[in-house]
Design a protein around this motif. Structure first.
Motif, PDB file in Angstrom:
ATOM      1  N   SER A 114       0.829  -1.205   0.000  1.00  0.00           N
ATOM      2  CA  SER A 114       0.000   0.000   0.000  1.00  0.00           C
ATOM      3  C   SER A 114       0.865   1.258   0.000  1.00  0.00           C
ATOM      4  O   SER A 114       0.464   2.297  -0.534  1.00  0.00           O
ATOM      5  CB  SER A 114      -0.944   0.004   1.210  1.00  0.00           C
ATOM      6  N   VAL A 115       2.062   1.178   0.582  1.00  0.00           N
ATOM      7  CA  VAL A 115       2.978   2.319   0.547  1.00  0.00           C
ATOM      8  C   VAL A 115       3.376   2.621  -0.896  1.00  0.00           C
ATOM      9  O   VAL A 115       3.333   3.768  -1.342  1.00  0.00           O
ATOM     10  CB  VAL A 115       4.229   2.044   1.407  1.00  0.00           C
ATOM     11  N   LEU A 116       3.746   1.569  -1.638  1.00  0.00           N
ATOM     12  CA  LEU A 116       4.140   1.781  -3.030  1.00  0.00           C
ATOM     13  C   LEU A 116       2.968   2.318  -3.847  1.00  0.00           C
ATOM     14  O   LEU A 116       3.134   3.251  -4.650  1.00  0.00           O
ATOM     15  CB  LEU A 116       4.656   0.480  -3.645  1.00  0.00           C
ATOM     16  N   ALA A 117       1.776   1.751  -3.650  1.00  0.00           N
ATOM     17  CA  ALA A 117       0.598   2.220  -4.381  1.00  0.00           C
ATOM     18  C   ALA A 117       0.300   3.682  -4.047  1.00  0.00           C
ATOM     19  O   ALA A 117      -0.058   4.482  -4.927  1.00  0.00           O
ATOM     20  CB  ALA A 117      -0.600   1.347  -4.047  1.00  0.00           C
ATOM     21  N   HIS A 118       0.445   4.045  -2.784  1.00  0.00           N
ATOM     22  CA  HIS A 118       0.226   5.433  -2.341  1.00  0.00           C
ATOM     23  C   HIS A 118       1.184   6.385  -3.051  1.00  0.00           C
ATOM     24  O   HIS A 118       0.775   7.412  -3.611  1.00  0.00           O
ATOM     25  CB  HIS A 118       0.419   5.507  -0.826  1.00  0.00           C
ATOM     26  N   VAL A 119       2.480   6.038  -3.040  1.00  0.00           N
ATOM     27  CA  VAL A 119       3.487   6.916  -3.651  1.00  0.00           C
ATOM     28  C   VAL A 119       3.231   7.059  -5.142  1.00  0.00           C
ATOM     29  O   VAL A 119       3.266   8.168  -5.693  1.00  0.00           O
ATOM     30  CB  VAL A 119       4.902   6.378  -3.376  1.00  0.00           C
ATOM     31  N   LEU A 120       2.949   5.954  -5.828  1.00  0.00           N
ATOM     32  CA  LEU A 120       2.723   6.012  -7.273  1.00  0.00           C
ATOM     33  C   LEU A 120       1.467   6.811  -7.615  1.00  0.00           C
ATOM     34  O   LEU A 120       1.441   7.558  -8.593  1.00  0.00           O
ATOM     35  CB  LEU A 120       2.621   4.597  -7.850  1.00  0.00           C
ATOM     36  N   THR A 121       0.414   6.653  -6.815  1.00  0.00           N
ATOM     37  CA  THR A 121      -0.842   7.357  -7.081  1.00  0.00           C
ATOM     38  C   THR A 121      -0.657   8.868  -7.005  1.00  0.00           C
ATOM     39  O   THR A 121      -1.015   9.609  -7.934  1.00  0.00           O
ATOM     40  CB  THR A 121      -1.923   6.918  -6.081  1.00  0.00           C
ATOM     41  N   TYR A 122      -0.084   9.342  -5.902  1.00  0.00           N
ATOM     42  CA  TYR A 122       0.042  10.787  -5.732  1.00  0.00           C
ATOM     43  C   TYR A 122       1.181  11.366  -6.563  1.00  0.00           C
ATOM     44  O   TYR A 122       1.148  12.543  -6.933  1.00  0.00           O
ATOM     45  CB  TYR A 122       0.176  11.132  -4.244  1.00  0.00           C
ATOM     46  N   SER A 123       2.162  10.537  -6.882  1.00  0.00           N
ATOM     47  CA  SER A 123       3.209  11.010  -7.785  1.00  0.00           C
ATOM     48  C   SER A 123       2.641  11.254  -9.177  1.00  0.00           C
ATOM     49  O   SER A 123       2.955  12.267  -9.816  1.00  0.00           O
ATOM     50  CB  SER A 123       4.350   9.987  -7.852  1.00  0.00           C
ATOM     51  N   ALA A 124       1.807  10.338  -9.665  1.00  0.00           N
ATOM     52  CA  ALA A 124       1.194  10.534 -10.984  1.00  0.00           C
ATOM     53  C   ALA A 124       0.347  11.804 -10.997  1.00  0.00           C
ATOM     54  O   ALA A 124       0.384  12.587 -11.956  1.00  0.00           O
ATOM     55  CB  ALA A 124       0.351   9.318 -11.356  1.00  0.00           C
ATOM     56  N   HIS A 125      -0.411  12.018  -9.925  1.00  0.00           N
ATOM     57  CA  HIS A 125      -1.239  13.218  -9.818  1.00  0.00           C
ATOM     58  C   HIS A 125      -0.372  14.481  -9.878  1.00  0.00           C
ATOM     59  O   HIS A 125      -0.664  15.422 -10.635  1.00  0.00           O
ATOM     60  CB  HIS A 125      -2.014  13.163  -8.500  1.00  0.00           C
ATOM     61  N   ARG A 126       0.710  14.486  -9.116  1.00  0.00           N
ATOM     62  CA  ARG A 126       1.563  15.669  -9.067  1.00  0.00           C
ATOM     63  C   ARG A 126       2.304  15.884 -10.378  1.00  0.00           C
ATOM     64  O   ARG A 126       2.520  17.028 -10.804  1.00  0.00           O
ATOM     65  CB  ARG A 126       2.540  15.540  -7.901  1.00  0.00           C
ATOM     66  N   ARG A 127       2.702  14.819 -11.039  1.00  0.00           N
ATOM     67  CA  ARG A 127       3.412  14.978 -12.308  1.00  0.00           C
ATOM     68  C   ARG A 127       2.498  15.557 -13.385  1.00  0.00           C
ATOM     69  O   ARG A 127       2.919  16.387 -14.200  1.00  0.00           O
ATOM     70  CB  ARG A 127       4.004  13.639 -12.742  1.00  0.00           C
ATOM     71  N   LEU A 128       1.245  15.135 -13.390  1.00  0.00           N
ATOM     72  CA  LEU A 128       0.298  15.691 -14.362  1.00  0.00           C
ATOM     73  C   LEU A 128       0.057  17.175 -14.094  1.00  0.00           C
ATOM     74  O   LEU A 128       0.007  17.991 -15.026  1.00  0.00           O
ATOM     75  CB  LEU A 128      -1.015  14.918 -14.313  1.00  0.00           C
ATOM     76  N   LEU A 129      -0.094  17.537 -12.829  1.00  0.00           N
ATOM     77  CA  LEU A 129      -0.286  18.948 -12.498  1.00  0.00           C
ATOM     78  C   LEU A 129       0.965  19.767 -12.830  1.00  0.00           C
ATOM     79  O   LEU A 129       0.868  20.899 -13.313  1.00  0.00           O
ATOM     80  CB  LEU A 129      -0.629  19.107 -11.022  1.00  0.00           C
ATOM     81  N   ALA A 130       2.141  19.191 -12.560  1.00  0.00           N
ATOM     82  CA  ALA A 130       3.375  19.904 -12.883  1.00  0.00           C
ATOM     83  C   ALA A 130       3.473  20.151 -14.380  1.00  0.00           C
ATOM     84  O   ALA A 130       3.879  21.232 -14.825  1.00  0.00           O
ATOM     85  CB  ALA A 130       4.585  19.111 -12.391  1.00  0.00           C
ATOM     86  N   ARG A 131       3.070  19.178 -15.180  1.00  0.00           N
ATOM     87  CA  ARG A 131       3.075  19.382 -16.638  1.00  0.00           C
ATOM     88  C   ARG A 131       2.111  20.492 -17.040  1.00  0.00           C
ATOM     89  O   ARG A 131       2.394  21.289 -17.927  1.00  0.00           O
ATOM     90  CB  ARG A 131       2.689  18.077 -17.336  1.00  0.00           C
ATOM     91  N   HIS A 132       0.967  20.526 -16.363  1.00  0.00           N
ATOM     92  CA  HIS A 132      -0.002  21.581 -16.648  1.00  0.00           C
ATOM     93  C   HIS A 132       0.607  22.951 -16.356  1.00  0.00           C
ATOM     94  O   HIS A 132       0.463  23.894 -17.149  1.00  0.00           O
ATOM     95  CB  HIS A 132      -1.259  21.357 -15.818  1.00  0.00           C
ATOM     96  N   LEU A 133       1.306  23.076 -15.227  1.00  0.00           N
ATOM     97  CA  LEU A 133       1.891  24.367 -14.869  1.00  0.00           C
ATOM     98  C   LEU A 133       3.086  24.717 -15.747  1.00  0.00           C
ATOM     99  O   LEU A 133       3.358  25.892 -15.993  1.00  0.00           O
ATOM    100  CB  LEU A 133       2.311  24.355 -13.395  1.00  0.00           C
TER     101      LEU A 133
END
Length: 307
Positions: free
Chosen positions: A264-283
């Motif tokens: 669940s730790v790995l799933a947590h990190v991957l989930t929020y990392s994907a979210h942040r990377r998409l937002l970073a690309r948007h910015l």
């Protein structure tokens, strides 16, 4: 491996230079590969996810562990591994394996140490490179981990050209998907969390103290990312090899301490990392050309256009 010409494997040439018996220093390794120390270290670190000196030290320790299990003396193993003293070798071996070299039994378990690239000593004088080029369905998590690390670094490189306002202005006011992490309102905060999250979770998994807050300017984040990425990948490979994803981590860094399943730790990190990377690309806007953050195009680039 990376092809740079017909029948030529440049990464293999770099590895040969790292592990050549006569190459004890970075300068000697680079000379064997006909490159400057800076470019040699940069090429190998990007191609294999591990600095050359650290890789040589690890593989030589793996070889020493195997030699000890074949009956070698500690002194012979120490000097064969390139150490100038038995004491220095013993300290390094104990840190790596959790036991002094003199107590290694002949029937001990595997001699491999955690590695970010699947490159290990294979007796009697070879390397073993775990295959990663064509991941099967069961290896999707490993692919996502590697894509996350590579894509985070690409975003950091793209952010180099921004001025301070574009980098630090709160363009996503009120955005905080994880309250305990603080806001994700600016590009600086998004990129800082992409790097800092892995530093914090590794500290928990490895039983270390909370890492002190690091600088969040782009050069500093690149340096922090390049330090944590190989350790993160090595941890994932090690847990996977031990089939330990169901193990529980008691995180004493939380207040009060909490228990987490490693999967669940790995799933947590991957989930929020994907979210942040998409937002970073948007910015980042036009600087971060879509679809370069897509795992499909990322894998095609890594495999030379193969699906």
């Amino acid at each position: 491996m990376t092809e740079t010409g017909a029948g030529r494997d440049r990464l293999r040439e770099l590895l040969d230079a790292v592990l050549d018996e006569d190459h004890r220093t970075l300068e000697e390794m680079a000379g064997g590969a006909y490159a400057s120390p800076y470019h040699f270290s940069r090429q190998l670190s990007r191609g294999a996810g591990e600095p050359p000196v650290a890789m040589r030290r690890r593989v030589m320790l793996e070889r020493a562990a195997w030699q000890l299990r074949q009956g070698s003396s500690v002194t012979d193993a120490a000097f064969a591994a390139g150490y100038e003293s038995v004491e220095g070798f013993s300290r390094a071996f104990q840190r790596a394996y959790g036991e002094p070299p003199g107590s290694v039994p002949r029937d001990a378990g595997p001699h491999w140490l955690p590695a970010p690239n699947g490159i290990h000593f294979h007796p009697p004088t070879s390397l073993w490179v775990e295959g990663t080029a064509r991941p099967a369905a069961g290896e999707v998590s490993a692919l996502l981990v590697e894509h996350d690390l590579d894509d985070t670094r690409e975003l950091l490189e793209l952010a180099k050209g921004l001025d301070e306002h574009a980098y630090r202005d709160a363009r996503l006011p009120g955005h905080a998907p994880l309250g305990f992490d603080g806001p994700d309102e600016s590009l600086a905060q998004l990129l800082g969390h992409l790097v800092g999250t892995k530093e914090l979770w590794l500290a928990s998994i490895e039983g270390r103290d909370v890492p002190p807050p690091g600088a969040d300017d782009v050069p500093a984040l690149l340096e922090r990312h390049d330090a944590v990425a190989p350790r993160w990948l090595a941890m994932v490979r090690d847990v996977d090899r031990r089939r330990a994803w169901g193990d529980r981590l008691v995180d004493a860094l939380c207040e009060p301490p909490e228990s987490f399943v490693l999967a669940s730790v790995l799933a947590h990190v991957l989930t929020y990392s994907a979210h942040r990377r998409l937002l970073a690309r948007h910015l980042l806007g036009a600087a971060a050309a879509w679809p370069e953050g897509d795992p499909i195009t990322w894998l095609q680039r890594r495999t030379g256009g193969q699906p």
